[in-house]
Design an enzyme around this catalytic site. Structure first.
Site, PDB file in Angstrom:
ATOM      1  N   HIS A  12       0.790  -1.037   0.491  1.00 51.26           N
ATOM      2  CA  HIS A  12      -0.173  -0.101  -0.373  1.00 51.26           C
ATOM      3  C   HIS A  12       0.697   1.087   0.382  1.00 51.26           C
ATOM      4  O   HIS A  12       1.574   1.484   0.559  1.00 51.26           O
ATOM      5  CB  HIS A  12      -1.049  -0.459   1.688  1.00 51.26           C
ATOM      6  CG  HIS A  12      -1.948   0.969   0.850  1.00 51.26           C
ATOM      7  ND1 HIS A  12      -3.521   0.829   1.343  1.00 51.26           N
ATOM      8  CD2 HIS A  12      -1.917   2.347   1.464  1.00 51.26           C
ATOM      9  CE1 HIS A  12      -3.689   2.122   0.975  1.00 51.26           C
ATOM     10  NE2 HIS A  12      -3.263   2.948   1.281  1.00 51.26           N
ATOM     11  N   HIS A  14       1.446   5.253  -2.014  1.00 48.34           N
ATOM     12  CA  HIS A  14       0.971   5.962  -3.209  1.00 48.34           C
ATOM     13  C   HIS A  14       1.816   6.520  -4.046  1.00 48.34           C
ATOM     14  O   HIS A  14       2.354   6.927  -2.998  1.00 48.34           O
ATOM     15  CB  HIS A  14      -0.411   6.718  -2.897  1.00 48.34           C
ATOM     16  CG  HIS A  14      -1.648   6.384  -2.412  1.00 48.34           C
ATOM     17  ND1 HIS A  14      -2.867   6.229  -2.664  1.00 48.34           N
ATOM     18  CD2 HIS A  14      -1.482   6.250  -0.706  1.00 48.34           C
ATOM     19  CE1 HIS A  14      -3.824   6.104  -1.835  1.00 48.34           C
ATOM     20  NE2 HIS A  14      -2.769   5.584  -0.954  1.00 48.34           N
ATOM     21  N   HIS A 192      -9.545   1.438   0.244  1.00 50.84           N
ATOM     22  CA  HIS A 192      -9.814   2.596   1.669  1.00 50.84           C
ATOM     23  C   HIS A 192     -10.900   2.063   2.269  1.00 50.84           C
ATOM     24  O   HIS A 192     -12.217   3.083   1.586  1.00 50.84           O
ATOM     25  CB  HIS A 192      -9.369   3.992   0.819  1.00 50.84           C
ATOM     26  CG  HIS A 192      -8.017   4.037   0.637  1.00 50.84           C
ATOM     27  ND1 HIS A 192      -7.063   3.388  -0.258  1.00 50.84           N
ATOM     28  CD2 HIS A 192      -7.120   4.666   1.638  1.00 50.84           C
ATOM     29  CE1 HIS A 192      -6.166   4.343  -0.213  1.00 50.84           C
ATOM     30  NE2 HIS A 192      -5.892   4.413   0.707  1.00 50.84           N
ATOM     31  N   GLU A 195     -10.276   3.307   7.397  1.00 52.74           N
ATOM     32  CA  GLU A 195      -9.293   4.065   8.184  1.00 52.74           C
ATOM     33  C   GLU A 195     -10.463   5.464   8.513  1.00 52.74           C
ATOM     34  O   GLU A 195     -10.336   6.039  10.026  1.00 52.74           O
ATOM     35  CB  GLU A 195      -8.642   4.944   6.559  1.00 52.74           C
ATOM     36  CG  GLU A 195      -7.202   5.747   7.126  1.00 52.74           C
ATOM     37  CD  GLU A 195      -6.946   6.529   6.113  1.00 52.74           C
ATOM     38  OE1 GLU A 195      -7.605   6.211   5.278  1.00 52.74           O
ATOM     39  OE2 GLU A 195      -5.375   6.871   6.548  1.00 52.74           O
ATOM     40  N   ASP A 273       1.777   3.956   2.977  1.00 59.13           N
ATOM     41  CA  ASP A 273       1.297   4.843   2.288  1.00 59.13           C
ATOM     42  C   ASP A 273       1.262   6.331   1.329  1.00 59.13           C
ATOM     43  O   ASP A 273       1.609   6.164   0.215  1.00 59.13           O
ATOM     44  CB  ASP A 273       0.192   5.739   3.612  1.00 59.13           C
ATOM     45  CG  ASP A 273      -0.988   5.454   3.203  1.00 59.13           C
ATOM     46  OD1 ASP A 273      -1.776   5.290   2.131  1.00 59.13           O
ATOM     47  OD2 ASP A 273      -2.283   6.025   3.899  1.00 59.13           O
ATOM     48  N   ASP A 274       1.684   7.158   2.410  1.00 62.07           N
ATOM     49  CA  ASP A 274       2.790   7.735   1.836  1.00 62.07           C
ATOM     50  C   ASP A 274       4.115   8.141   2.403  1.00 62.07           C
ATOM     51  O   ASP A 274       4.101   8.979   3.976  1.00 62.07           O
ATOM     52  CB  ASP A 274       2.100   9.828   1.900  1.00 62.07           C
ATOM     53  CG  ASP A 274       0.622   8.935   1.373  1.00 62.07           C
ATOM     54  OD1 ASP A 274      -0.360   8.833  -0.111  1.00 62.07           O
ATOM     55  OD2 ASP A 274      -0.483   8.433   1.859  1.00 62.07           O
TER      56      ASP A 274
HETATM   57  N1  HPA Z   1      -5.667   8.284   1.949  1.00 61.91           N
HETATM   58  C1  HPA Z   1      -5.874   8.283   0.820  1.00 61.91           C
HETATM   59  N2  HPA Z   1      -6.079   8.990  -0.290  1.00 61.91           N
HETATM   60  C2  HPA Z   1      -4.967   9.044  -0.993  1.00 61.91           C
HETATM   61  C3  HPA Z   1      -3.911   8.952   0.155  1.00 61.91           C
HETATM   62  C4  HPA Z   1      -3.793   8.514   1.760  1.00 61.91           C
HETATM   63  O1  HPA Z   1      -3.511   8.050   3.064  1.00 61.91           O
HETATM   64  N3  HPA Z   1      -2.840   9.318  -0.076  1.00 61.91           N
HETATM   65  C5  HPA Z   1      -3.073  10.012  -1.628  1.00 61.91           C
HETATM   66  N4  HPA Z   1      -4.954   9.085  -1.718  1.00 61.91           N
HETATM   67 ZN    ZN Z   2      -2.967   5.018   1.142  1.00 60.21          ZN
END
Ligand code: HPA
Ligand code: ZN
Length: 332
Positions: A12, A14, A192, A195, A273-274
């Site tokens: 996971h 992005h 997603h 969350e 994630d990021d």
């Molecule tokens: N969550 C949801 N959408 C997203 C994310 C995230 O962390 N990063 C980029 N789009």
């Molecule tokens: Zn994500």
């Protein structure tokens, strides 16, 4: 072997969210774009909450424009991941950012990304696969175009279809057409859920989108029936504890539901994630989890095994990865 060297699998991530801030600053300068509101004084990304995070994310993404830009981004991200011991990574790719949803343009971006990934595999040994991702707050209509891009380019490299974006907008079922289209094209599915939105969003993801995996899913813990259903069906959670803590969903790692879900028999995996947005890396995730829950190398190896089994790539690729995992899983 250190935590950093330990071979890892990430499911996971992005692509634009993994962009090193320096690369975004360089691209902004080349294009004479003012991104002062994207960065804090120390040079890191800055945002207040999830909605603002998405705005900052999209502002930063605005300077990544051409297929060559995406190739540079892919190289930088894969080098960064390889440095953290990641041997396999499934990355969310957005045709909405890569060509505005146009299929012909998307093919050009995809080709550039794939060439960069092939080069990174040769130089750093890291294997990448793509998950085409629609963006929830762009709405169901746009998601259909994205799904067509996924269906037309799906195969041994684009292995899945997913949905990111603002989880509080609309319902999962509003996007069923896109997920059905991707499923019919043979792609595996993830979205997603759970969350920010509650456990019912996880239920909707299972009922209305029939996904194979859930992005995050932590709030499933609030509903015992959903926890049992996840455990019984073996649907895998792509959990990103550091991201959730950075977003303020939990006060710290110890409060994160990953250990309880795992204890209840739910299949959990760990991703970032990021990472630069949330000041994390795969190494930091595992170090934090080990500290918070007293997990050792056996636990980490089990999580990595779950991630390998849940990967969307083909059996031959999994076999190759399995051999790589076997060669280094002992910590000091
Ligand atoms: N969550 C949801 N959408 C997203 C994310 C995230 O962390 N990063 C980029 N789009
Ligand atoms: Zn994500």
């Amino acid at each position: 072997m250190s935590w950093q060297e330990l071979p890892k699998i990430e499911l996971h991530l992005h692509l634009e969210g993994a962009a090193p801030p320096d690369l975004i600053r360089r691209m902004a300068k080349e294009r004479a774009v003012n991104l002062s509101r994207v960065f804090a004084e120390d040079g890191s990304y800055v945002f207040d909450d999830f909605a603002h995070f998405l705005q900052v994310y999209e502002a930063a993404t605005g300077v990544i424009r051409t297929p060559e830009d995406y190739a540079r981004l892919t190289r930088a991200v894969l080098e960064q991941s390889a440095e953290q011991g990641v041997v396999y990574t499934e990355v969310f790719l957005s045709p909405d950012f890569c060509g505005g949803g146009d299929l012909g343009a998307w093919r050009e971006y995809l080709q550039a990304i794939r060439e960069a990934a092939a080069a990174a595999e040769r130089s750093h040994g890291i294997v990448m696969r793509g998950i085409v991702t629609c963006i929830r707050h762009f709405g169901p209509y746009t998601s259909r175009q994205t799904a067509r891009c996924a269906a037309d380019t799906g195969g041994d490299w684009i292995v899945g279809f997913g949905m990111g974006g603002n989880e509080t907008m609309g319902r999962q079922g509003d996007f069923a057409w896109a997920f059905d289209c991707a499923r019919e094209a043979g792609l595996k599915l993830t979205t997603h859920a759970g969350e920010f939105a509650g456990p019912d969003s996880v239920r909707q993801a299972l009922d209305d989108l029939r996904v194979d995996r859930i992005g995050h899913g932590g709030r499933a813990i609030e509903d015992a029936a959903i926890v049992k259903r996840l455990a019984d069906t073996g649907v895998v959670l792509e959990m990103c504890p550091g991201s959730n803590v950075a977003m303020g969903l939990y006060p710290g790692m110890r409060a994160h539901p990953i250990a309880k879900l795992r204890g209840a028999g739910v299949k959990v995996t760990v991703s970032t994630d990021d990472p630069p947005f949330f000041r994390t890396t795969m190494t930091r995730e595992f170090e934090g989890l080990a500290r918070a829950f007293d997990w050792d190398e056996t636990d980490v190896a089990a999580l990595t095994r779950t991630a390998l089994d849940a990967a969307f790539c083909d059996a031959a690729t999994k076999k190759r990865l399995e051999d790589r995992l076997k060669t280094g899983t002992e910590l000091p």
